[in-house]
Design a protein around this motif. Structure first.
Motif, PDB file in Angstrom:
ATOM      1  N   ASN A  32       0.702  -1.247   0.059  1.00  0.00           N
ATOM      2  CA  ASN A  32      -0.032   0.002   0.026  1.00  0.00           C
ATOM      3  C   ASN A  32       0.903   1.216  -0.033  1.00  0.00           C
ATOM      4  N   LEU A  33       1.999   1.190  -0.124  1.00  0.00           N
ATOM      5  CA  LEU A  33       3.062   2.478  -0.441  1.00  0.00           C
ATOM      6  C   LEU A  33       3.310   2.871  -1.809  1.00  0.00           C
ATOM      7  N   CYS A  34       3.297   4.024  -1.856  1.00  0.00           N
ATOM      8  CA  CYS A  34       3.642   4.663  -3.024  1.00  0.00           C
ATOM      9  C   CYS A  34       4.683   5.664  -2.859  1.00  0.00           C
ATOM     10  N   ILE A  35       5.318   6.151  -3.824  1.00  0.00           N
ATOM     11  CA  ILE A  35       6.609   7.186  -3.752  1.00  0.00           C
ATOM     12  C   ILE A  35       6.177   8.316  -4.840  1.00  0.00           C
ATOM     13  N   ILE A  36       6.179   9.567  -4.091  1.00  0.00           N
ATOM     14  CA  ILE A  36       6.313  10.588  -5.006  1.00  0.00           C
ATOM     15  C   ILE A  36       7.192  11.652  -5.026  1.00  0.00           C
ATOM     16  N   GLY A  37       7.983  11.817  -5.921  1.00  0.00           N
ATOM     17  CA  GLY A  37       9.012  12.659  -5.985  1.00  0.00           C
ATOM     18  C   GLY A  37       8.494  14.145  -6.521  1.00  0.00           C
ATOM     19  N   ILE A  38       9.015  15.153  -5.819  1.00  0.00           N
ATOM     20  CA  ILE A  38       8.609  16.421  -6.071  1.00  0.00           C
ATOM     21  C   ILE A  38       9.643  17.145  -7.066  1.00  0.00           C
ATOM     22  N   LEU A  39       9.206  17.536  -8.419  1.00  0.00           N
ATOM     23  CA  LEU A  39      10.081  18.158  -9.239  1.00  0.00           C
ATOM     24  C   LEU A  39      10.830  19.258  -8.963  1.00  0.00           C
ATOM     25  N   SER A  40      12.108  19.442  -9.032  1.00  0.00           N
ATOM     26  CA  SER A  40      12.617  18.776  -9.979  1.00  0.00           C
ATOM     27  C   SER A  40      13.658  17.865  -9.219  1.00  0.00           C
ATOM     28  N   ARG A  41      14.628  18.151  -8.489  1.00  0.00           N
ATOM     29  CA  ARG A  41      15.419  17.086  -7.992  1.00  0.00           C
ATOM     30  C   ARG A  41      14.929  16.112  -6.886  1.00  0.00           C
ATOM     31  N   GLY A  42      13.664  16.564  -6.348  1.00  0.00           N
ATOM     32  CA  GLY A  42      13.128  15.246  -5.614  1.00  0.00           C
ATOM     33  C   GLY A  42      12.378  14.180  -6.388  1.00  0.00           C
ATOM     34  N   ALA A  43      12.337  14.493  -7.774  1.00  0.00           N
ATOM     35  CA  ALA A  43      11.725  13.424  -8.384  1.00  0.00           C
ATOM     36  C   ALA A  43      12.845  12.311  -8.772  1.00  0.00           C
ATOM     37  N   GLU A  44      13.963  12.578  -9.056  1.00  0.00           N
ATOM     38  CA  GLU A  44      15.247  11.704  -9.130  1.00  0.00           C
ATOM     39  C   GLU A  44      15.518  10.913  -7.896  1.00  0.00           C
ATOM     40  N   LEU A  45      15.351  11.672  -6.504  1.00  0.00           N
ATOM     41  CA  LEU A  45      15.476  11.055  -5.424  1.00  0.00           C
ATOM     42  C   LEU A  45      14.617  10.186  -4.952  1.00  0.00           C
ATOM     43  N   GLY A  46      13.288  10.406  -5.217  1.00  0.00           N
ATOM     44  CA  GLY A  46      12.321   9.658  -5.158  1.00  0.00           C
ATOM     45  C   GLY A  46      12.381   8.466  -5.979  1.00  0.00           C
ATOM     46  N   LYS A  47      12.606   8.442  -7.185  1.00  0.00           N
ATOM     47  CA  LYS A  47      12.722   7.430  -8.025  1.00  0.00           C
ATOM     48  C   LYS A  47      13.946   6.365  -7.309  1.00  0.00           C
ATOM     49  N   ARG A  48      15.074   6.835  -6.892  1.00  0.00           N
ATOM     50  CA  ARG A  48      16.202   5.927  -6.231  1.00  0.00           C
ATOM     51  C   ARG A  48      15.564   5.404  -5.169  1.00  0.00           C
ATOM     52  N   ILE A  49      14.712   6.091  -4.183  1.00  0.00           N
ATOM     53  CA  ILE A  49      14.285   5.603  -3.132  1.00  0.00           C
ATOM     54  C   ILE A  49      13.160   4.396  -3.414  1.00  0.00           C
ATOM     55  N   ALA A  50      12.126   4.577  -4.467  1.00  0.00           N
ATOM     56  CA  ALA A  50      11.365   3.612  -4.879  1.00  0.00           C
ATOM     57  C   ALA A  50      11.999   2.405  -5.508  1.00  0.00           C
ATOM     58  N   GLU A  51      12.978   2.399  -5.959  1.00  0.00           N
ATOM     59  CA  GLU A  51      13.901   1.387  -6.601  1.00  0.00           C
ATOM     60  C   GLU A  51      14.636   0.422  -5.638  1.00  0.00           C
ATOM     61  N   LYS A  52      15.183   1.152  -4.634  1.00  0.00           N
ATOM     62  CA  LYS A  52      15.789   0.590  -3.416  1.00  0.00           C
ATOM     63  C   LYS A  52      14.809  -0.199  -2.514  1.00  0.00           C
ATOM     64  N   ILE A  53      13.495   0.482  -2.145  1.00  0.00           N
ATOM     65  CA  ILE A  53      12.779  -0.176  -1.526  1.00  0.00           C
ATOM     66  C   ILE A  53      12.367  -1.402  -2.095  1.00  0.00           C
ATOM     67  N   GLY A  54      11.845  -1.368  -3.626  1.00  0.00           N
ATOM     68  CA  GLY A  54      11.746  -2.408  -4.418  1.00  0.00           C
ATOM     69  C   GLY A  54      12.424  -3.586  -4.349  1.00  0.00           C
ATOM     70  N   GLN A  55      13.799  -3.219  -4.268  1.00  0.00           N
ATOM     71  CA  GLN A  55      14.952  -4.022  -4.181  1.00  0.00           C
ATOM     72  C   GLN A  55      14.791  -4.927  -2.979  1.00  0.00           C
ATOM     73  N   VAL A  56      14.725  -4.283  -1.859  1.00  0.00           N
ATOM     74  CA  VAL A  56      14.752  -4.898  -0.469  1.00  0.00           C
ATOM     75  C   VAL A  56      13.598  -5.865  -0.229  1.00  0.00           C
ATOM     76  N   GLU A  57      12.325  -5.220  -0.801  1.00  0.00           N
ATOM     77  CA  GLU A  57      10.897  -5.925  -0.541  1.00  0.00           C
ATOM     78  C   GLU A  57      10.687  -6.757  -1.499  1.00  0.00           C
ATOM     79  N   GLY A  58      11.238  -6.916  -2.687  1.00  0.00           N
ATOM     80  CA  GLY A  58      11.360  -7.809  -3.735  1.00  0.00           C
ATOM     81  C   GLY A  58       9.947  -7.551  -4.599  1.00  0.00           C
ATOM     82  N   LYS A  59       9.444  -6.443  -4.668  1.00  0.00           N
ATOM     83  CA  LYS A  59       8.313  -5.949  -5.588  1.00  0.00           C
ATOM     84  C   LYS A  59       8.403  -4.279  -5.766  1.00  0.00           C
ATOM     85  N   ALA A  60       7.914  -4.236  -6.801  1.00  0.00           N
ATOM     86  CA  ALA A  60       8.023  -2.538  -7.115  1.00  0.00           C
ATOM     87  C   ALA A  60       6.998  -1.836  -6.603  1.00  0.00           C
TER      88      ALA A  60
END
Length: 176
Positions: A32-60
């Motif tokens: 039930n979690l979602c990540i929303i990055g605030i443009l501009s640089r928060g968007a890139e940081l948010g994408k990295r956080i979403a990817e890291k969480i996905g790696q750890v939890e084993g799902k996108a």
């Protein structure tokens, strides 16, 4: 005085990893979690956080980016403005984590909350920032912080991300 390096690439990676693990822990996983990055640089940081969480939890983890321009109280919206928001999921009843590069006055975070609420009613809204530099004008605090960085109001905190700037770093620039 020259600029001062606060976080280099490795330190930024560690901060993003720590924030990601704290988000997982506080939300008891990524359901039930979602990540929303605030443009501009928060968007890139948010994408990295979403990817890291996905790696750890084993799902996108659903990820989107938010353009808060239309919700800001300090700038008039130009007629030529194109909304760059891309949120390909519903926020209704989700645990939304907003991600920004720097929290300063709190006004961008408030604008982002307004923009998210216009899209639906999340279960929770949390805020993750790479740098908290203080000097709030609104009663807003970040839930997840990479680095607390006391600054003077005359200094500028500059976050650089590889996707936009070719380098990952956080700098303090002296008074202009």
């Amino acid at each position: 005085m020259e600029h001062k390096l606060i976080l280099d690439e490795k330190a930024m990676e560690r901060a993003i990893a720590r924030i990601s693990f704290e988000i997982i822990e506080r939300n008891k996983g990524a359901d039930n979690l979602c990540i929303i990055g605030i443009l501009s640089r928060g968007a890139e940081l948010g994408k990295r956080i979403a990817e890291k969480i996905g790696q750890v939890e084993g799902k996108a983890v659903p990820y989107g980016m938010l353009d808060i321009t239309a919700f800001r109280d300090d700038k008039k919206l130009s007629a030529a403005h194109q909304d760059q928001t891309k949120i390909p999921f519903e926020v209704e009843n989700k645990q939304v984590v907003l991600v920004d590069d720097v929290i300063y006055t709190g006004r961008s975070a408030r604008s982002a909350m307004d923009a998210v609420m216009k899209r639906g009613r999340p279960k929770t809204v949390q805020l993750a920032v790479l740098v908290d530099r203080g000097h709030r004008e609104l009663p807003i605090r970040a839930d997840f912080i990479g680095k607390n960085l006391p600054t003077s109001k005359q200094e500028t905190v500059q976050v650089k991300v590889k996707e936009r700037d070719g380098i990952n770093s956080v700098l303090i620039l002296p008074e202009q």
